[in-house]
Design an enzyme around this catalytic site. Structure first.
Site, PDB file in Angstrom:
ATOM      1  N   GLU A  16      31.118  37.116  50.825  1.00  0.00           N
ATOM      2  CA  GLU A  16      31.875  36.277  51.408  1.00  0.00           C
ATOM      3  C   GLU A  16      31.800  35.048  50.587  1.00  0.00           C
ATOM      4  OE1 GLU A  16      32.234  37.738  55.961  1.00  0.00           O
ATOM      5  OE2 GLU A  16      30.749  35.913  55.469  1.00  0.00           O
ATOM      6  N   CYS A  17      33.007  34.500  50.404  1.00  0.00           N
ATOM      7  CA  CYS A  17      33.180  33.052  49.646  1.00  0.00           C
ATOM      8  C   CYS A  17      32.230  32.874  48.567  1.00  0.00           C
ATOM      9  CB  CYS A  17      32.894  32.020  51.006  1.00  0.00           C
ATOM     10  SG  CYS A  17      33.736  30.568  50.536  1.00  0.00           S
ATOM     11  N   GLY A  18      30.959  32.191  48.817  1.00  0.00           N
ATOM     12  CA  GLY A  18      30.334  32.193  47.549  1.00  0.00           C
ATOM     13  C   GLY A  18      29.900  33.411  46.850  1.00  0.00           C
TER      14      GLY A  18
ATOM     15  N   SER B 253      35.567  38.572  49.831  1.00  0.00           N
ATOM     16  CA  SER B 253      36.623  37.887  50.563  1.00  0.00           C
ATOM     17  C   SER B 253      36.286  36.321  50.584  1.00  0.00           C
ATOM     18  CB  SER B 253      37.284  38.390  51.901  1.00  0.00           C
ATOM     19  OG  SER B 253      38.046  37.645  52.526  1.00  0.00           O
TER      20      SER B 253
END
Length: 475
Positions: free
Chosen positions: A348-350, A449
C-alpha cells in the site's frame, strides 16, 4: 463513559492536548485506551508510544457506523480510562453516508436555517455514535473576548453534542487568561484545562504530517515534559470522571472470523522507519485467521525472513530513506525474486513505491527500488488526499471483480506510467467524480495500490490473501 478531544479547527493543538492527558494518566499508572477519529496513521503511533497499547481508528467511511461502535465497545472495556482524539474541526466531515450510497444524507442530517448539512465521519458524528461528551480545544493565541462566541457557537450548533467543557490552549499571560475567563463566565461552560504557550514542546512535521515516533530520539524526553505539563494544567477533579471507561451498550460483533484449521501461514510484515503505516485491526485480523506475523526491516535486515509465504508492505516514507533502501540491494533483489516466484504480496502506498523501478525524490534524484513494477514514483508538491470509493476491475489478490471497497489516499508522489490492467476504478467518496484507474495486479500475486484499506468489517479480504499464501505453502 469516555471523552472526546475535539478542536474548533485543525491546528489548534488537539494532539498536544491528547498526548498531555495520556502522558499524565500513564505517569499515574492508569490503564488507558486511546482512539483516533479518521484514517490517520501517525497520531495513533504517538498514542501507542505513550499508553503502551495500540490506538484504534474510528472511521465509518473505511468501515461502518456499526463497526465503530463495536470496535469502541470491545477495546474500551479492557481499560480503566478511554480517550478519543478527534480529526480536524469538530463538525468537519464528508457529505454522504455508507448506508445511503454516494451523496446520500443518511441519518447524519442537521438542519441549519432550513438547509440540510452533513458531517458524516466527523468528530461530532463519532461523539453521537458513541454518546460521548466532548472537550473543545480552542487556540487562544490570537483572541480574547471572541472565545465566548466560538464556545457558544460550537455548543449550540448541534444540540445532540454534549460539550463538557473547553481547554484553552496557547494562553499568553495571566492577563490574557483573565480576559478569557471573564468572557466565558456567562456561558457557565467549565474550563477543564489551560495550556500556556510552550516553546519547549514541539513535535516536528514534514510533507505528510508529524514525523513518526521511530524517527524521534528525544521523544521520551518530550513525553516527560508533557506529563509534567499535564500534572498541573488540567482540572483533574472534573476530568477523571469523564474519562472513566464504562461498559458500552453491547453491539453485534462485526466480521466474526475463525482461524484456518491448518498450520499457521507466515507473513513477512515490513515494519521500520520507512514502512510503518498499518491499522492494528488489519494485523489483528491476520492473526485471528491463523497467520503468524514476522516483522522485519527492509532498511536493516540482510535478508527476507525465512519460511514465509506472503509479504505485507504498508505505507510510510520510503522516499526519506531511499538511500538506505538502495544500499540494501540484497533485500531488494530478494523481494523481487520472491514476487516473481509467486509470493503473494500486499503493498500500500509507500509499499507500492518500494516495488517500483525507482523513487525520484523532491530534489529530482533517482533511487533504484525493487523493480517489480515497470514504473517510477516521482515526489512532487501536489498532495493527493481523500476518501475513495474503489470498484475492482478484475479478480485480484484481495477482491473479486466488481467488488466495491472504501479506502483513503494520502501521498505526494505520482507514477510515471499507469498500469495497463489496473486494479480499481476510483471515485471521490462524497460524489461521483471519477478519480481515474489505479493499482497494479500484475504479476497476479501482488496487490499494489495507493489506496489504503481498513479490513475491519471486510474479513473476506485478509481471508483471500491468506488463501493465496497457503497455496504457496502447500507447494
Amino acid at each position: 463513559m469516555a471523552l472526546v478531544i475535539a478542536g474548533e479547527r485543525s491546528g489548534v493543538g488537539k494532539t498536544t492536548v491528547t498526548l498531555t492527558l495520556l502522558a499524565s494518566l500513564r505517569r499515574r499508572d492508569r490503564l488507558v485506551q486511546s482512539f483516533k477519529v479518521g484514517p490517520d496513521y501517525i497520531d495513533p503511533m504517538f498514542h501507542q508510544h505513550v499508553t503502551g497499547r495500540p490506538c484504534r481508528n474510528l472511521d465509518p467511511v473505511l468501515t461502518s457506523e456499526a463497526y465503530v461502535q463495536q470496535c469502541f465497545a470491545r477495546h474500551s472495556q479492557l481499560s480503566e480510562y478511554a480517550l478519543v482524539e478527534g480529526v480536524m474541526g469538530l463538525f468537519d466531515g464528508v457529505k454522504g453516508s455508507r448506508d445511503e450510497g454516494v451523496g446520500g444524507a443518511g441519518e447524519e442530517e442537521l438542519l441549519i436555517n432550513g438547509q440540510c448539512l452533513t458531517d458524516f465521519a466527523s468528530t461530532a458524528h463519532i461523539a453521537r455514535l458513541l454518546d460521548l461528551p466532548v472537550v473543545l480545544v480552542i487556540d487562544c493565541s490570537r483572541l480574547s473576548g471572541s472565545v465566548a462566541a466560538i464556545a457558544h457557537g460550537y455548543r449550540s450548533f448541534d444540540p445532540r453534542i454534549k460539550i463538557a467543557g473547553v481547554v484553552l490552549n496557547r494562553v499568553g499571560s495571566d492577563r490574557h487568561l483573565s480576559l478569557l475567563k471573564d468572557s466565558l463566565e456567562p456561558l457557565q461552560l467549565p474550563i477543564l484545562g489551560v495550556l500556556r504557550r510552550q516553546d519547549n514542546i514541539t513535535i516536528p512535521d514534514r510533507h505528510l504530517g508529524l514525523v513518526p515516533t521511530a524517527e524521534l530520539p528525544e521523544l521520551n524526553a518530550l513525553i516527560n515534559r508533557l506529563a509534567d505539563l499535564g500534572d498541573t494544567c488540567f482540572d483533574w477533579q472534573n476530568l477523571l470522571p469523564l474519562l472513566k471507561s464504562e461498559p458500552f451498550p453491547s453491539t453485534e460483533a462485526i466480521n466474526r472470523v475463525s482461524p484456518y484449521s491448518s498450520s499457521p501461514v507466515r507473513i513477512a510484515v515490513a515494519r521500520d522507519r520507512a514502512f510503518n503505516f498499518y491499522y492494528q485491526d488489519n494485523l489483528d485480523l491476520l492473526q485471528q485467521l491463523g497467520a503468524e506475523l514476522v516483522f522485519w526491516s527492509p532498511l536493516e535486515d540482510a535478508a527476507l525472513p525465512k519460511d514465509v509465504q506472503g509479504m505485507y508492505f504498508g505505507g510510510g516514507f520510503p522516499e526519506v530513506f531511499a538511500q538506505q533502501l538502495v544500499e540494501n540491494s540484497s533485500v531488494r533483489n530478494a523481494v523481487k525474486t520472491a514476487i516473481f516466484q509467486g509470493m503473494p504480496t500486499v503493498a500500500e502506498c509507500g509499499g507500492l513505491m518500494y516495488l517500483c523501478e525507482q523513487i525520484i525524490d523532491f530534489e529530482g534524484k533517482s533511487w533504484s527500488m525493487a523493480g517489480v513494477l515497470p514504473t517510477s514514483a516521482v515526489m512532487g508538491g501536489r498532495l493527493t488526499l481523500g476518501y475513495r470509493r474503489a470498484v475492482a476491475l478484475q479478480d485480484n489478490l484481495l477482491v473479486k471483480a466488481g467488488t466495491t471497497v472504501y479506502g483513503h489516499e494520502f501521498h505526494r508522489s505520482d507514477l510515471t506510467l499507469t498500469p495497463i490492467q489496473p486494479l480499481f476504478k476510483t471515485y471521490r467518496y462524497d460524489c461521483d467524480e471519477n478519480m481515474g484507474c489505479e493499482g497494479w495486479g500484475l504479476p497476479a500475486n501482488i496487490h499494489a495500490s495507493y489506496v489504503h484499506l481498513h479490513w475491519g468489517e471486510r474479513g473476506e479480504i485478509p481471508q483471500q490473501f491468506l488463501k493465496e499464501c497457503r497455496k504457496l505453502a502447500s507447494i
